[in-house]
Design a protein around this motif. Structure first.
Motif, PDB file in Angstrom:
ATOM      1  N   VAL A 143       5.483  -4.559 -16.200  1.00 17.47           N
ATOM      2  CA  VAL A 143       5.508  -3.904 -14.891  1.00 17.47           C
ATOM      3  C   VAL A 143       4.894  -4.632 -13.731  1.00 17.47           C
ATOM      4  N   CYS A 144       5.389  -4.584 -12.675  1.00 12.77           N
ATOM      5  CA  CYS A 144       4.709  -5.247 -11.710  1.00 12.77           C
ATOM      6  C   CYS A 144       4.495  -4.512 -10.532  1.00 12.77           C
ATOM      7  N   VAL A 145       3.402  -4.422  -9.659  1.00 11.58           N
ATOM      8  CA  VAL A 145       3.131  -3.957  -8.279  1.00 11.58           C
ATOM      9  C   VAL A 145       3.247  -5.056  -7.274  1.00 11.58           C
ATOM     10  N   LEU A 146       3.883  -4.791  -6.212  1.00 12.88           N
ATOM     11  CA  LEU A 146       3.816  -5.741  -4.876  1.00 12.88           C
ATOM     12  C   LEU A 146       3.669  -4.757  -3.741  1.00 12.88           C
ATOM     13  N   ARG A 147       2.555  -5.491  -3.210  1.00 16.26           N
ATOM     14  CA  ARG A 147       1.829  -4.730  -1.873  1.00 16.26           C
ATOM     15  C   ARG A 147       1.991  -5.588  -0.985  1.00 16.26           C
ATOM     16  N   LEU A 148       2.202  -5.561   0.426  1.00 14.99           N
ATOM     17  CA  LEU A 148       2.311  -6.241   1.624  1.00 14.99           C
ATOM     18  C   LEU A 148       0.688  -6.437   1.620  1.00 14.99           C
ATOM     19  N   THR A 149       0.529  -7.898   2.003  1.00 18.62           N
ATOM     20  CA  THR A 149      -0.893  -8.206   2.151  1.00 18.62           C
ATOM     21  C   THR A 149      -1.396  -7.744   3.369  1.00 18.62           C
ATOM     22  N   GLU A 150      -2.370  -7.274   3.662  1.00 21.05           N
ATOM     23  CA  GLU A 150      -3.097  -6.574   4.809  1.00 21.05           C
ATOM     24  C   GLU A 150      -3.514  -7.813   5.927  1.00 21.05           C
ATOM     25  N   ARG A 151      -2.868  -8.071   6.828  1.00 24.22           N
ATOM     26  CA  ARG A 151      -3.468  -9.186   7.913  1.00 24.22           C
ATOM     27  C   ARG A 151      -3.927  -8.362   9.247  1.00 24.22           C
ATOM     28  N   ALA A 152      -4.511  -8.885   9.845  1.00 24.84           N
ATOM     29  CA  ALA A 152      -4.842  -8.194  11.451  1.00 24.84           C
ATOM     30  C   ALA A 152      -3.581  -8.297  11.968  1.00 24.84           C
ATOM     31  N   GLU A 153      -2.941  -9.283  12.109  1.00 22.54           N
ATOM     32  CA  GLU A 153      -1.599  -9.088  13.041  1.00 22.54           C
ATOM     33  C   GLU A 153      -0.668  -8.147  12.808  1.00 22.54           C
ATOM     34  N   ARG A 201       8.390 -12.068  21.722  1.00 23.53           N
ATOM     35  CA  ARG A 201       7.128 -12.325  20.576  1.00 23.53           C
ATOM     36  C   ARG A 201       7.844 -12.963  19.212  1.00 23.53           C
ATOM     37  N   PRO A 202       7.154 -14.038  18.934  1.00 22.24           N
ATOM     38  CA  PRO A 202       7.837 -14.740  17.840  1.00 22.24           C
ATOM     39  C   PRO A 202       8.213 -13.891  16.537  1.00 22.24           C
ATOM     40  N   PRO A 203       8.821 -14.167  15.690  1.00 24.74           N
ATOM     41  CA  PRO A 203       9.518 -13.502  14.413  1.00 24.74           C
ATOM     42  C   PRO A 203       7.949 -13.408  13.620  1.00 24.74           C
ATOM     43  N   PHE A 204       7.971 -12.446  12.723  1.00 27.04           N
ATOM     44  CA  PHE A 204       6.554 -12.516  11.653  1.00 27.04           C
ATOM     45  C   PHE A 204       7.224 -12.632  10.332  1.00 27.04           C
ATOM     46  N   VAL A 205       6.415 -12.997   9.505  1.00 32.21           N
ATOM     47  CA  VAL A 205       6.614 -13.223   7.995  1.00 32.21           C
ATOM     48  C   VAL A 205       5.523 -12.282   7.361  1.00 32.21           C
ATOM     49  N   VAL A 206       5.929 -12.122   6.122  1.00 32.59           N
ATOM     50  CA  VAL A 206       4.748 -11.175   5.238  1.00 32.59           C
ATOM     51  C   VAL A 206       4.427 -12.004   4.016  1.00 32.59           C
ATOM     52  N   GLU A 207       3.474 -11.337   3.441  1.00 33.03           N
ATOM     53  CA  GLU A 207       3.060 -11.939   2.135  1.00 33.03           C
ATOM     54  C   GLU A 207       2.742 -10.768   1.201  1.00 33.03           C
ATOM     55  N   PHE A 208       2.646 -10.898  -0.241  1.00 29.39           N
ATOM     56  CA  PHE A 208       2.347  -9.772  -1.099  1.00 29.39           C
ATOM     57  C   PHE A 208       1.271 -10.214  -1.791  1.00 29.39           C
ATOM     58  N   ASP A 209       0.495  -9.025  -2.091  1.00 24.52           N
ATOM     59  CA  ASP A 209      -0.464  -9.109  -3.333  1.00 24.52           C
ATOM     60  C   ASP A 209       0.273  -8.592  -4.481  1.00 24.52           C
ATOM     61  N   ILE A 210      -0.047  -9.185  -5.655  1.00 27.21           N
ATOM     62  CA  ILE A 210       0.907  -9.046  -6.772  1.00 27.21           C
ATOM     63  C   ILE A 210      -0.056  -8.619  -7.935  1.00 27.21           C
ATOM     64  N   GLY A 211       0.245  -7.517  -8.822  1.00 29.05           N
ATOM     65  CA  GLY A 211      -0.239  -7.357  -9.963  1.00 29.05           C
ATOM     66  C   GLY A 211       0.709  -7.100 -11.019  1.00 29.05           C
ATOM     67  N   VAL A 212       0.509  -7.491 -12.161  1.00 30.37           N
ATOM     68  CA  VAL A 212       1.308  -7.698 -13.246  1.00 30.37           C
ATOM     69  C   VAL A 212       0.658  -7.059 -14.767  1.00 30.37           C
ATOM     70  N   ALA A 213       1.307  -6.335 -15.381  1.00 29.95           N
ATOM     71  CA  ALA A 213       0.717  -5.878 -16.811  1.00 29.95           C
ATOM     72  C   ALA A 213       1.826  -5.762 -17.564  1.00 29.95           C
ATOM     73  N   GLU A 214       1.816  -6.106 -19.186  1.00 29.39           N
ATOM     74  CA  GLU A 214       2.609  -5.929 -19.927  1.00 29.39           C
ATOM     75  C   GLU A 214       2.101  -4.799 -20.687  1.00 29.39           C
ATOM     76  N   VAL A 215       3.112  -3.832 -21.063  1.00 29.52           N
ATOM     77  CA  VAL A 215       2.779  -2.759 -21.732  1.00 29.52           C
ATOM     78  C   VAL A 215       2.438  -2.820 -22.964  1.00 29.52           C
ATOM     79  N   GLU A 216       1.031  -2.272 -23.482  1.00 28.00           N
ATOM     80  CA  GLU A 216       0.516  -2.902 -24.704  1.00 28.00           C
ATOM     81  C   GLU A 216       0.776  -1.857 -25.824  1.00 28.00           C
TER      82      GLU A 216
END
Length: 441
Positions: A321-331, A404-419
Motif C-alpha cells: 500500500v502507498c499513501v501520497l499526500r501533497l507536500t505542504e508549502r507556503a505558496e 500568475r505563473p502556473p504552479f507545480v506540486v510535490e508529494f510526501d510518500i509512504g509505502v508499506a508491504e502487508v506483513e
C-alpha cells in the motif's frame, strides 16, 4: 531485503533450464528450478510463485498433466504456465497459457512473463472488485473476449513463405491484414485493432526491428505481441531481437502450421489481457467512485483493501500500500484561498488513476491525500511505482489564474508491504507513519 523467487522452472536437467534461469535472474525474474512435480508443488505452497515454465522435452506427454497438477495445487491463485516446446495446434490452453519454441531466450521469457502475470493478477482483482461492488448493489460487466476472428497484421514484402504463413493463419481462423511498408503498418496499427503482428525480416531486417521497437515505445501498442519471421541467413542475434521487443521468432524451415499456431496463442493471450483490463476500467463508471477524481472513495477503498489483504494471504501473494499526500508549502496557502487547489486536485487524482495499472486500486482518502493498493507487488517495486507517479505529476504545471505563473506540486510518500498476520489498517497506518517521517525530513 529478502530475495523472492517469482518463477518456477520444471525441468529434469539444466540443458535448457540452466541458461534460462541464469538470464531471468539477471533480468529481475528470480527463479527456482524443480526436477519433479512434488518439489514444484512444495515450492508453490511455500513461496509467492507468480508463474511457471515447463521444459516439455524433459517430460514428453507427461508435461501437460504436470501443468494441470501445478494449476490445481495453486488453488485460488492463478498460475500462468509457459511451455517450452512444439506449439499446440488445437489451441487448447487448459494446461499451458502459452507455448514458445526452444531454446527460450531470457529476454523473450521475461517479456511474456510480464504480460501473463499481469493478466493473472488482473483476473484475480476483477473477482475481488466484483465482490466489493456487489456488496453495494453494483454488478460489474464480465470480461468479454468474443468469438471474432483473431486480428493479425502481417508486415513485410510478399515473399512465398510469408504468403504461405498468411494462408495458414487464415486457415486457423485469423483475419489477416497485409502491410508492405513500415509507414502503412503504423497507419493500420493506429487506425485499427490487432491482437498480433507478424514481421517478415526480408532484405531490410533493420526495418522489422524498428517496427517492433516502435510498438514497445507506444503505450497503446506496447502489449501487442510481434512474431519475427527471419531469413535463414539473417545476421541477427536472438539477444538483439528479443531486447528490441519481438515476442517470438520463426524461420522458413518452421512449418507454417506450427508458426500460425504460435501466433494464435500469442493473439489469444493478448485478447485475454485486453478484455480483463477493459472490464476493470469499466468499473470506474459504476457510480461508486469519487465524483471529482474517478478514484475509489475512502470507504470503498477501506472495504476493498480488507478484501485484498485477506485474498493476498489466501493466495500467498504480495500486497503493498502507498499513501501520497501533497507536500505542504507556503505558496500553496494563497492558491487554496483563491480556489486553484480545488481545481487542481481533481486533475491530479485523474492523473493518478491513469498512471496506475488496471489491476491496482487508487483512492482519494482526503482533500489532498491519495492511496494505492498494489497486488502482487513487493515493497521496493511499490515505492518505485509511487515515485514514478509523483515524478510524472511533478512535471505538470497547473493553472494559477491570470497574471500568475502556473504552479507545480510535490508529494510526501509512504509505502508499506502487508506483513504476515497484519490487517489492512495496520499496513496503511505504517505507510502513513512513513509519510510523516518523509515530511519531517
Amino acid at each position: 531485503m529478502p530475495v523472492h523467487a517469482r518463477v518456477l522452472i520444471l525441468a529434469r536437467d539444466d540443458s535448457l533450464a540452466g541458461p534460462l534461469a541464469e538470464g531471468l535472474d539477471r533480468l529481475g525474474w528470480r527463479t527456482l528450478t524443480a526436477r519433479g512435480i512434488y518439489a514444484g508443488i512444495a515450492a508453490l505452497a511455500d513461496l509467492q510463485i507468480q508463474a511457471a515454465i515447463i521444459d516439455v522435452a524433459s517430460y514428453g506427454e507427461e508435461a501437460r498433466e504436470l501443468a494441470q497438477r501445478l494449476k490445481a495445487a495453486s488453488g485460488a491463485r492463478r498460475l500462468p504456465i509457459i511451455a517450452i516446446g512444439p506449439p499446440n495446434p488445437e489451441n487448447d490452453l487448459t494446461a499451458f497459457d502459452l507455448t514458445l519454441a526452444a531454446p527460450l531466450h531470457p529476454a523473450q521469457a521475461a517479456f511474456r512473463l510480464e504480460s501473463l502475470v499481469r493478466t493473472a493478477t488482473a483476473q484475480e482483482e476483477y473477482e475481488l472488485r466484483a465482490e466489493t461492488f456487489a456488496e453495494r448493489g453494483r454488478l460489474l460487466d464480465p470480461p468479454h473476449t468474443g468469438d471474432d476472428p483473431w486480428r493479425v497484421l502481417a508486415i513485410g514484402e510478399p515473399a512465398p513463405q510469408f504468403l504461405a504463413l498468411s494462408n495458414a493463419l487464415r486457415h486457423a481462423g485469423a483475419e489477416v491484414v497485409g502491410a508492405f511498408t513500415a509507414y502503412t503498418a503504423f497507419d493500420y496499427l493506429h487506425d485499427q485493432s490487432f491482437e498480433a503482428v507478424v514481421l517478415w525480416a526480408g532484405d531490410d531486417q533493420a526495418e522489422s526491428l524498428s517496427i517492433a521497437a516502435g510498438m514497445r515505445r507506444n503505450t497503446r501498442l506496447y502489449h501487442i505481441p510481434a512474431l519475427l519471421y527471419l531469413r535463414p541467413d539473417a545476421d541477427l542475434s536472438l539477444s538483439e531481437v528479443f531486447h528490441r521487443g519481438v515476442s517470438d521468432v520463426a524461420t522458413p524451415y518452421t512449418p507454417e502450421s506450427d508458426t500460425a499456431a504460435r501466433v494464435i496463442e500469442l493473439a489469444k493471450a493478448y485478447r485475454d489481457q485486453a478484455s480483463i483490463r477493459s472490464a476493470l476500467n469499466r468499473a470506474r463508471s459504476s457510480g461508486l467512485m469519487d465524483s471529482a477524481t474517478g478514484l475509489f472513495t475512502r470507504d470503498l477503498f477501506a472495504a476493498h483493501l480488507a478484501r485484498l489483504t485477506q485474498s493476498s494471504r489466501h493466495r500467498n501473494r504480495a500486497l503493498s500500500v502507498c499513501v501520497l499526500r501533497l507536500t505542504e508549502r507556503a505558496e500553496l496557502t494563497a492558491l487554496r484561498a483563491a480556489g486553484w487547489m480545488d481545481r487542481a486536485v481533481p486533475q491530479i487524482g485523474s492523473m493518478i488513476g491513469r498512471l496506475v495499472r488496471a489491476e491496482d486500486t487508487a483512492a482519494r482518502l482526503g482533500p489532498e491525500t491519495f492511496a494505492l493498493a498494489l497486488p502482487s507487488t513487493h515493497l521496493l517495486s511499490a515505492r518505485a511505482a509511487a515515485e514514478r507517479i509523483a515524478a510524472v505529476i511533478g512535471c505538470t504545471a497547473f493553472d494559477a489564474g491570470e497574471n500568475r505563473p502556473p504552479f507545480v506540486v510535490e508529494f510526501d510518500i509512504g509505502v508499506a508491504e502487508v506483513e504476515r498476520g497484519e490487517t489492512a489498517g495496520m499496513a496503511l497506518e505504517r505507510a502513513a507513519a512513513r509519510l510523516q517521517q518523509a515530511q519531517a525530513s
